[in-house]
Motif scaffolding. Sequence first.
Motif: not given
Lengths: 328, 301
Positions: B130-133, B197-202
């Motif tokens: 959850r912390l990642g959101a 986090v919903g990254p574009e680049l991971i």
Amino acid sequence: MDLGFVFGQSITQAIGVTAIIYCLAAMGVNMQFGYTGLLNFGQVAFVAVGAYSVGVIVVTLGLTLWLAIPISIFASVVLALVLGIPTLRLRADYLAIVTIAASEIVRQLVRSIALRDVLGGANGINGKMGQEFHDLNPFPADFELPFLTYTRQDLWVVIVGWALIAVLTLLIWLLVRSPWGRVIKGIREDENAVVSLGKNTYVYKMQALILGGLLGTLGGVIWAVAKQSVQPDNFVPDVTFFAYTIVLLGGAARVFGPIIGAIIFWFLLVFVGEFLNQAIQAGWLDFLEPTDIGPIRFILVGIGLMSLMIFRPQGIFGDKKELALDGR
Amino acid sequence: MAASDRLGPRALEAQAVLGQVENRPGVPKPDPILVADDVVRRFGGLAAVDVEHVEVQRGSITALIGPNGAGKTTVFNLLTGFDTPDSGDWTFNGRKLAGVAPYKVARLGMVRTFQLTKALSRLTVLDNMRLGATSQRGEKIWASWLPFLWRSQEEEITTRARGLLDRFSMLPKEADFAGSLSGGQRKLLEMARALMVGPELIMLDEPMAGVNPALTQSLLQHIKGIREEGATVLFVEHDMDMVHDISDWVIVMAQGRIIAEGPPGVVMKDPSVIDAYLGAHHTKALTDSGESLTTSPGGEQ
Ligand SMILES: Nc1ncnc2c1ncn2[C@@H]1O[C@H](COP(=O)(O)OP(=O)(O)OP(=O)(O)O)[C@@H](O)[C@H]1O
Ligand SMILES: [Mg+2]
């Protein structure tokens, strides 16, 4: 040997004014250290800010307590910013070093001769503080039960103090179980991980530092109002370490930890002191002088606390499983 | 290639585009999401990183490989703002990132994981997730006293977190403390958490280290899945089979510099790469399957 008296004194003090002050200071430490992992070793400076704000505003300047309280809050926030801005971006230990030094600076400052006219120097500030508060006292007389005795004035402070602690505990409970609380607990575990998830940890650490400091400052305000006297040497680093002891005793990062911790801590301290006192008077401990009681009770309480940390390292409320996760 | 039977449309597209690109260090790409120029990081006398120019193609799975101490992790630290280079410029989606705080880099959509896993031990697995959101209303200090402001968002986040945990076979662990997970499980958790986090680049630093081989296969599928959902993946890995399996493009570092670039099949045959890995007298292949990569007889594995 009057065991009844020893018990009565211990219970009275365990939920008395001093326990309330230390409970508030410990609640602040719990917020900073228990939840956020910040090592604020200068909590006593925040307590001093509260006590001296009341002393200066009410006694030195002759203004009302209701002005002193907002000013103490303002001063407390300023102190937290001064301590936090340079250190919170650095590694955790810097905060510890700066805060312990700052708390001694505050103490030396308030006892300095140069500022004696305002802050009272080594004698501190003595006089009627918080008359407005005591005027509201609804109790007609002193309070006396077999095991619980308070003056009329202390009774009022104790009732309001615990009510305040109850409300603050509820607010803190809401805080730490919210997403905000999740972030600060994450920072305690690993700040960089939280940063990598896009959180500005600096702001959260600052908020926790300010909040914890404010709790200590409230303790200081109560100190001044209840004791009608603030002296520089009340605010030695021991106060901070007692607050940490209380937190660990109750269990770090537990909302009720500081309450139970403060009660047990003061019960033990007073009980040992009074017991020794009575024992000396009864002639059981001829090799001791009454003046030895102070140091000896700290030795005994220290031994007691050490055993607690050995046999129940997680504190009263702590979870041993959780603690074990640390040690890897 | 073993995995080519399961290539999705984005994989095909990425490989087609990168097929047109020259195989040399620092080569420009048609649609780079990340571009770095003259990034130098010194530790004392040692230039841990000295990258003249590098680009990462959008929508690709790019591997960053190199021997121990080549500077891969340092590159990750520099590009994500966790470390500051002595000099250099880099852009993400065209936005200059030099001097940008690491939390802002993450918010912009460039999220990294750590080689030494950072599980938040005394938080549950679900709370880690959850912390990642991002943009959580309840993360404002005053909002925590007004739960009705963030309850519904919290539920959405929880649903999304459970979905991801399920994908990584971690759902049964959601109530456990992250500190009680095994090393491999922590890697999985960290990767899933970064996806929150919903990254574009991971950017994954050795995502497979310590993960059991049975799970590796499904993890590879997850990484491909991330790309098919539109993200770009840059990862560091020592397991050459895995690199071979999933990457469209490989960047090779040695002693802080980029020494080769190209599709996996090509790069692994490159003598300079094999030299960098194995020294001058190489008798081993870079992958277990080995066919194309054995450079001298006797490489058996
Ligand atoms: N904080 C530091 N202080 C001093 N030297 C460092 C530091 N971090 C990295 N280095 C040096 O920089 C070089 C590159 O290190 P880095 O961690 O980037 O390597 P790597 O390619 O990730 O290696 P590995 O595959 O082993 O993870 C190494 O020589 C290392 O010793
Ligand atoms: Mg590395």
